[in-house]
Write a protein that holds these residues in place. Structure first.
Motif, PDB file in Angstrom:
ATOM      1  N   LYS A 114       0.810  -1.216   0.000  1.00  0.00           N
ATOM      2  CA  LYS A 114       0.000   0.000   0.000  1.00  0.00           C
ATOM      3  C   LYS A 114       0.843   1.266   0.000  1.00  0.00           C
ATOM      4  N   ALA A 115       2.077   1.167   0.470  1.00  0.00           N
ATOM      5  CA  ALA A 115       2.906   2.361   0.593  1.00  0.00           C
ATOM      6  C   ALA A 115       4.004   2.418  -0.472  1.00  0.00           C
ATOM      7  N   LYS A 116       3.988   1.448  -1.392  1.00  0.00           N
ATOM      8  CA  LYS A 116       4.962   1.472  -2.472  1.00  0.00           C
ATOM      9  C   LYS A 116       4.379   0.741  -3.668  1.00  0.00           C
ATOM     10  N   ALA A 117       4.986   0.948  -4.825  1.00  0.00           N
ATOM     11  CA  ALA A 117       4.557   0.226  -6.022  1.00  0.00           C
ATOM     12  C   ALA A 117       5.177  -1.164  -6.000  1.00  0.00           C
ATOM     13  N   GLY A 118       4.329  -2.173  -6.101  1.00  0.00           N
ATOM     14  CA  GLY A 118       4.854  -3.530  -6.121  1.00  0.00           C
ATOM     15  C   GLY A 118       4.192  -4.415  -5.096  1.00  0.00           C
ATOM     16  N   PRO A 119       4.564  -5.694  -5.094  1.00  0.00           N
ATOM     17  CA  PRO A 119       3.925  -6.662  -4.203  1.00  0.00           C
ATOM     18  C   PRO A 119       4.419  -6.570  -2.772  1.00  0.00           C
ATOM     19  N   VAL A 120       3.595  -7.083  -1.848  1.00  0.00           N
ATOM     20  CA  VAL A 120       4.021  -7.257  -0.460  1.00  0.00           C
ATOM     21  C   VAL A 120       5.137  -8.288  -0.434  1.00  0.00           C
ATOM     22  N   ILE A 121       6.186  -8.012   0.320  1.00  0.00           N
ATOM     23  CA  ILE A 121       7.297  -8.955   0.498  1.00  0.00           C
ATOM     24  C   ILE A 121       7.289  -9.422   1.950  1.00  0.00           C
ATOM     25  N   SER A 122       7.255 -10.733   2.151  1.00  0.00           N
ATOM     26  CA  SER A 122       7.251 -11.269   3.518  1.00  0.00           C
ATOM     27  C   SER A 122       8.610 -11.076   4.176  1.00  0.00           C
ATOM     28  N   ASP A 123       8.676 -11.341   5.484  1.00  0.00           N
ATOM     29  CA  ASP A 123       9.953 -11.256   6.194  1.00  0.00           C
ATOM     30  C   ASP A 123      10.972 -12.238   5.626  1.00  0.00           C
ATOM     31  N   ASN A 124      10.496 -13.205   4.845  1.00  0.00           N
ATOM     32  CA  ASN A 124      11.372 -14.222   4.272  1.00  0.00           C
ATOM     33  C   ASN A 124      11.713 -13.945   2.805  1.00  0.00           C
ATOM     34  N   GLY A 125      11.269 -12.784   2.313  1.00  0.00           N
ATOM     35  CA  GLY A 125      11.597 -12.403   0.941  1.00  0.00           C
ATOM     36  C   GLY A 125      10.689 -12.997  -0.121  1.00  0.00           C
ATOM     37  N   ASN A 126       9.509 -13.465   0.279  1.00  0.00           N
ATOM     38  CA  ASN A 126       8.588 -14.105  -0.665  1.00  0.00           C
ATOM     39  C   ASN A 126       7.356 -13.250  -0.937  1.00  0.00           C
ATOM     40  N   PHE A 127       6.575 -13.651  -1.954  1.00  0.00           N
ATOM     41  CA  PHE A 127       5.314 -12.999  -2.278  1.00  0.00           C
ATOM     42  C   PHE A 127       4.177 -13.641  -1.473  1.00  0.00           C
TER      43      PHE A 127
END
Length: 235
Positions: free
Chosen positions: A170-183
């Motif tokens: 919501k605060a940037k362009a692009g997907p949410v990234i988990s703490d583990n670097g995944n979608f």
């Protein structure tokens, strides 16, 4: 009539009071808005608890709450056996199966929950339903390896998900990234009457890291009610 925040608070306080004692040595701390009240209550009881208790976080948020509270921080790889884990949930059914992952932390949440002798869910009254999918409409959160997400989304359609959605930040362009670097893919299946079967089918998809269905895991669930009472359900 209590607000949802106050309902979470009374449930969190009661869960801490009844499940974290001087006998507790290793405690798992979940993620989300409810966990703020869990830590708040632990800090209120700090003087009566063992000073050597180790707290295991499930996310950056819970790690920060633990360290800012001056509590002893540990990691799951150091302490693979946990006395009790307390966490919130996005929805909980009559059998205490849960949907988790609205905050994209469900991989670590599941690791810490599975490592615990007792897994305790804390929630407000709006999270309690008869069947999963009745109240949580955002779908089942699924953590996916980034380069596999399109293939996983196509496979989810074959399993009955009409419109899997790649969760976007919501605060940037692009997907949410988990703490583990995944979608994170959110997959809506309507009412989930057989969560164990669905969990098993999704877990078998190549590229899936973890699924936000917590099935046959919780020992108890504490629900804060509108009238100020707390309902406790056990498996």
């Amino acid at each position: 009539m209590l607000s949802l925040s106050d309902a979470k608070k009374i449930a969190a306080y009661k869960a801490v009071d009844e499940n974290i004692t001087s006998e507790s040595k290793i405690i798992g701390i979940g993620s989300g808005s409810t966990i703020v009240y869990v830590i708040e209550r632990i800090l209120q009881l700090k003087d009566s608890l063992d000073k050597e208790i180790i707290y295991i976080p499930t996310s950056f948020q819970s790690r920060l709450l633990i360290t800012e509270g001056g509590l002893n921080l540990g990691d799951i790889d150091q302490y693979p056996e946990i006395d009790v884990t307390i966490d919130g949930a996005d929805e909980v059914d009559e059998n205490l199966n849960a949907i988790k992952g609205g905050g994209a932390c469900h991989l670590r949440e599941k690791l810490v929950a599975e490592a615990a002798k007792k897994f305790i869910i804390v929630a407000d009254y709006s999270k309690h339903s008869t069947t999963l999918g009745e109240k949580w409409k955002q779908g089942v959160p699924i953590e996916v390896i980034p380069f596999a997400y399109l293939r996983v989304m196509n496979s989810l359609k074959e399993l009955g998900c009409d419109n899997p959605i790649l969760r976007m930040a919501k605060a940037k362009a692009g997907p949410v990234i988990s703490d583990n670097g995944n979608f994170i893919v959110d997959a809506h299946f309507g009412l989930i009457k057989q969560p164990k079967e669905l969990l098993e089918k999704i877990k078998l998809l190549t590229g899936v890291v973890e699924v936000g269905l917590f099935v046959n895991m919780a020992k108890s669930a504490y629900f804060g009610n509108e009238d100020g009472s707390v309902s406790i359900k056990h498996t």
